[in-house]
Design a protein around this motif. Structure first.
Motif, short mmCIF file in Angstrom:
data_model
loop_
_atom_site.label_atom_id
_atom_site.label_comp_id
_atom_site.label_asym_id
_atom_site.label_seq_id
_atom_site.Cartn_x
_atom_site.Cartn_y
_atom_site.Cartn_z
N GLY A 12 2.80 5.31 -6.65
CA GLY A 12 2.49 3.94 -7.09
C GLY A 12 1.90 3.96 -8.49
O GLY A 12 0.77 4.42 -8.69
N GLY A 61 1.88 1.22 -10.76
CA GLY A 61 1.89 -0.16 -11.28
C GLY A 61 0.70 -0.36 -12.20
O GLY A 61 0.51 0.36 -13.18
N HIS A 62 -0.14 -1.33 -11.86
CA HIS A 62 -1.30 -1.63 -12.69
C HIS A 62 -2.39 -0.56 -12.54
O HIS A 62 -2.98 -0.10 -13.51
CB HIS A 62 -1.82 -3.02 -12.28
N TRP A 63 -2.65 -0.11 -11.31
CA TRP A 63 -3.84 0.72 -11.03
C TRP A 63 -3.55 2.22 -11.03
O TRP A 63 -4.38 3.03 -11.45
CB TRP A 63 -4.44 0.29 -9.69
N ASP A 99 7.28 6.06 -8.28
CA ASP A 99 7.25 4.60 -8.17
C ASP A 99 8.68 4.13 -7.90
O ASP A 99 9.64 4.78 -8.33
CB ASP A 99 6.73 3.95 -9.47
N LEU A 100 8.80 3.02 -7.19
CA LEU A 100 10.14 2.47 -6.92
C LEU A 100 10.78 1.95 -8.20
O LEU A 100 12.00 1.90 -8.32
CB LEU A 100 10.03 1.32 -5.91
N ALA A 150 -1.43 4.44 -4.62
CA ALA A 150 -1.83 3.19 -5.32
C ALA A 150 -0.66 2.21 -5.27
O ALA A 150 -0.25 1.68 -6.30
CB ALA A 150 -2.27 3.50 -6.74
N THR A 151 -0.13 2.03 -4.08
CA THR A 151 0.94 1.05 -3.88
C THR A 151 0.32 -0.20 -3.26
O THR A 151 -0.87 -0.23 -2.95
CB THR A 151 2.01 1.63 -2.92
N HIS A 196 0.67 0.94 2.68
CA HIS A 196 -0.26 2.07 2.82
C HIS A 196 -0.06 2.85 4.12
O HIS A 196 -0.05 4.08 4.11
CB HIS A 196 -1.72 1.59 2.73
N GLU A 235 -5.73 3.91 -1.88
CA GLU A 235 -6.42 2.74 -2.44
C GLU A 235 -6.83 1.78 -1.33
O GLU A 235 -6.26 1.79 -0.24
CB GLU A 235 -5.50 2.03 -3.46
N LYS A 236 -7.79 0.94 -1.63
CA LYS A 236 -8.23 -0.07 -0.65
C LYS A 236 -7.20 -1.19 -0.56
O LYS A 236 -6.51 -1.41 -1.57
CB LYS A 236 -9.61 -0.60 -1.01
N THR A 283 -14.05 1.84 -4.68
CA THR A 283 -14.62 2.25 -5.97
C THR A 283 -16.09 1.87 -6.15
O THR A 283 -16.83 2.59 -6.83
CB THR A 283 -13.85 1.56 -7.12
N ARG A 331 -2.29 -11.93 -6.85
CA ARG A 331 -1.37 -11.02 -6.14
C ARG A 331 -0.42 -11.85 -5.28
O ARG A 331 -0.74 -12.97 -4.88
CB ARG A 331 -2.16 -10.06 -5.24
N HIS A 364 -13.68 -5.37 -1.60
CA HIS A 364 -14.76 -4.75 -2.38
C HIS A 364 -16.13 -5.16 -1.82
O HIS A 364 -17.00 -4.33 -1.59
CB HIS A 364 -14.69 -5.21 -3.84
N1 LIG Z 1 -10.25 0.02 -6.56
C1 LIG Z 1 -9.97 -0.95 -7.41
O1 LIG Z 1 -10.82 -1.44 -8.13
C2 LIG Z 1 -8.55 -1.45 -7.46
C3 LIG Z 1 -8.12 -2.22 -8.56
C4 LIG Z 1 -6.79 -2.63 -8.58
C5 LIG Z 1 -5.94 -2.31 -7.54
N2 LIG Z 1 -6.41 -1.58 -6.49
C6 LIG Z 1 -5.52 -1.25 -5.37
O2 LIG Z 1 -4.48 -0.41 -5.83
C7 LIG Z 1 -3.28 -0.69 -5.12
C8 LIG Z 1 -2.18 -1.02 -6.13
O3 LIG Z 1 -2.56 -2.15 -6.86
P1 LIG Z 1 -1.82 -2.52 -8.23
O4 LIG Z 1 -2.61 -3.64 -8.80
O5 LIG Z 1 -1.59 -1.31 -9.04
O6 LIG Z 1 -0.44 -3.09 -7.67
P2 LIG Z 1 0.93 -3.15 -8.47
O7 LIG Z 1 1.77 -4.10 -7.69
O8 LIG Z 1 0.70 -3.40 -9.92
O9 LIG Z 1 1.52 -1.69 -8.33
C9 LIG Z 1 1.99 -1.14 -7.13
C10 LIG Z 1 3.11 -0.19 -7.49
O10 LIG Z 1 3.50 0.51 -6.31
C11 LIG Z 1 4.89 0.69 -6.36
N3 LIG Z 1 5.40 0.96 -5.02
C12 LIG Z 1 5.47 0.13 -3.96
N4 LIG Z 1 6.00 0.77 -2.89
C13 LIG Z 1 6.25 2.04 -3.29
C14 LIG Z 1 6.80 3.19 -2.65
N5 LIG Z 1 7.20 3.15 -1.40
N6 LIG Z 1 6.91 4.33 -3.37
C15 LIG Z 1 6.51 4.39 -4.66
N7 LIG Z 1 5.99 3.32 -5.32
C16 LIG Z 1 5.86 2.17 -4.65
C17 LIG Z 1 5.44 -0.61 -6.96
O11 LIG Z 1 6.73 -0.42 -7.51
C18 LIG Z 1 4.37 -0.91 -8.02
O12 LIG Z 1 4.71 -0.40 -9.28
C19 LIG Z 1 -3.60 -1.83 -4.15
O13 LIG Z 1 -3.91 -1.29 -2.90
C20 LIG Z 1 -4.84 -2.46 -4.77
O14 LIG Z 1 -5.67 -3.08 -3.79
C21 LIG Z 1 -7.67 -1.14 -6.45
#
Ligand SMILES: NC(=O)c1ccc[n+]([C@@H]2O[C@H](COP(=O)([O-])OP(=O)(O)OC[C@H]3O[C@@H](n4cnc5c(N)ncnc54)[C@H](O)[C@@H]3O)[C@@H](O)[C@H]2O)c1
Length: 351
Positions: A23, A25-27, A48-49, A85-86, A91, A108-109, A137, A173, A185
């Motif tokens: 995963g 993406g953003h995180w 990542d997909l 981090a998907t 999860h 990730e949570k 976190t 989201r 959180h």
């Molecule tokens: N701890 C923190 O402060 C915090 C902050 C932001 C996000 N998060 C957590 O991180 C996780 C991801 O959040 P995000 O904002 O990055 O989401 P996002 O949607 O930006 O990214 C998720 C990524 O996972 C990929 N993905 C989905 N299924 C997949 C698979 N089977 N194989 C490979 N890749 C796959 C998607 O293509 C995407 O790029 C969530 O659980 C979110 O709650 C935590």
């Protein structure tokens, strides 16, 4: 025997943990950055997909192997640990596959979106003797750790109540509602502070922006000893706020994560009974003013502290602070809040 133990410890100390990140993406890239720069870990795989996300990762980290299929990482026996981090709904399957492939996991949570699934993963990790940690976190945020100290060492006295505000305009989201995204959180922080599950939960919320996905919620919880708690979470608010207030019978404290100068303000304020009064008519409760203390906090990135802790647990084979059980209990509370939300705020008892 003693010498053997010392040698084994040295080997563990010297070991570099190979990490795969699922995963990006953003995180996810934040984890890649951190695990690439810690002394005793290196990132070897990213998956990542999305091909765009993989291209982005490849540009920044050309040495990484990348794949759209996370199972490629699981086949690599040189990878010790996986970071997931998907999106939340994926999860359960991914954590299960990782544990079955004998990998330690930082997910990730929230750990999953159903408590039965979380409990199954906890059992699986136990059976496989694998580390299962959840990315809560804020347990690694020095301000929150200071709040924990104040609750634990009695600085605040008896805690009467706590409330948190975690609001902003977005990011919105489309996979889970604001409870599963943001309140995970606050629930994890309350769980850390009080070390126990709440007795009951009730939640009200609304979906103003997307059908069926609440963007604002007010969650009320009662903890043992009649400690009241409330979490206000929203993606639809004019101002970004990350705040917690705890009111005790001795002192009160405010944590403001967006205020680096004085993240914690400890107030020596309270309400005292007037000691001398002749009859009930004269009985008074007097607000007492006092000093405000701003403790010095060590500046450090909470995610780095968390990821470092994960590597230490992997190397030393010890239970993480936010282990699977902790993560599963957070899911239990979130699930109860979700149930209440769907039933117009009915009180849901936590078993
Ligand atoms: N701890 C923190 O402060 C915090 C902050 C932001 C996000 N998060 C957590 O991180 C996780 C991801 O959040 P995000 O904002 O990055 O989401 P996002 O949607 O930006 O990214 C998720 C990524 O996972 C990929 N993905 C989905 N299924 C997949 C698979 N089977 N194989 C490979 N890749 C796959 C998607 O293509 C995407 O790029 C969530 O659980 C979110 O709650 C935590």
């Amino acid at each position: 025997m003693g010498l053997l133990k010392v040698i084994l410890c040295d080997i563990i100390e010297a070991q570099v943990v190979n990490v795969g990140v699922i995963g990006c993406g953003h995180w996810g890239p934040n984890h890649i950055r951190i695990f690439s720069t810690l002394a005793d870990s290196r990132v070897t795989w990213a998956t990542d997909l999305s091909s765009e996300r993989l291209e982005f990762i490849k540009t920044t980290y050309p040495q990484l192997s990348v794949s759209a299929d996370y199972k490629d990482v699981l086949k690599d026996s040189r990878v010790h640990a996986i970071v997931i981090a998907t999106s939340a709904a994926t999860h359960y399957e991914i954590v299960k596959d990782c544990l079955e492939s004998e990998k330690d996991v930082l997910c990730e949570k929230p750990l999953t979106c159903r408590v039965e699934e979380s409990e199954e993963l906890v059992d699986l990790a136990e059976r496989k003797k694998k580390i299962l940690m959840v990315g809560h976190t804020f347990l690694f945020n020095t301000g929150i750790q200071k709040l924990k100290d104040y609750v634990r060492d009695g600085t605040l006295g008896k805690v009467y109540y706590v409330y948190s505000r975690r609001v902003n305009l977005g990011p919105i989201r489309n996979d889970v509602n604001v409870i599963w995204d943001l309140a995970s959180h606050d629930i994890s922080i309350f769980h850390y502070l009080f070390g126990t599950l709440p007795i009951e939960v009730s939640a009200k919320g609304e979906s103003f922006l997307q059908d069926g996905l609440e963007d604002v919620a007010f969650i009320s919880l009662t903890y043992p000893d009649s400690v009241l708690a409330n979490a206000h979470v929203s993606w639809l608010d004019p101002r970004k706020v990350r705040e917690i207030t705890i009111v005790g019978d001795k002192k009160m404290v405010i944590w403001d994560d967006l205020n680096p100068e004085d993240t914690i303000r400890l107030y020596e304020r309270g309400v005292a009974q007037e000691p001398y009064y002749k009859d009930f008519g004269e009985f008074q409760l007097i607000p007492k003013e006092g000093d405000v203390t701003i403790p010095k906090l060590l500046l450090s990135e909470p995610l780095r502290n968390q990821d470092k802790h994960f590597i230490e647990c992997v190397k030393r084979r010890v239970r993480p602070l936010s282990d699977g059980v902790f993560g599963s209990q957070v899911v239990q509370v979130l699930e109860a809040a979700q149930k209440s939300l769907r039933n117009n705020g009915e009180m849901v008892k936590i078993k």
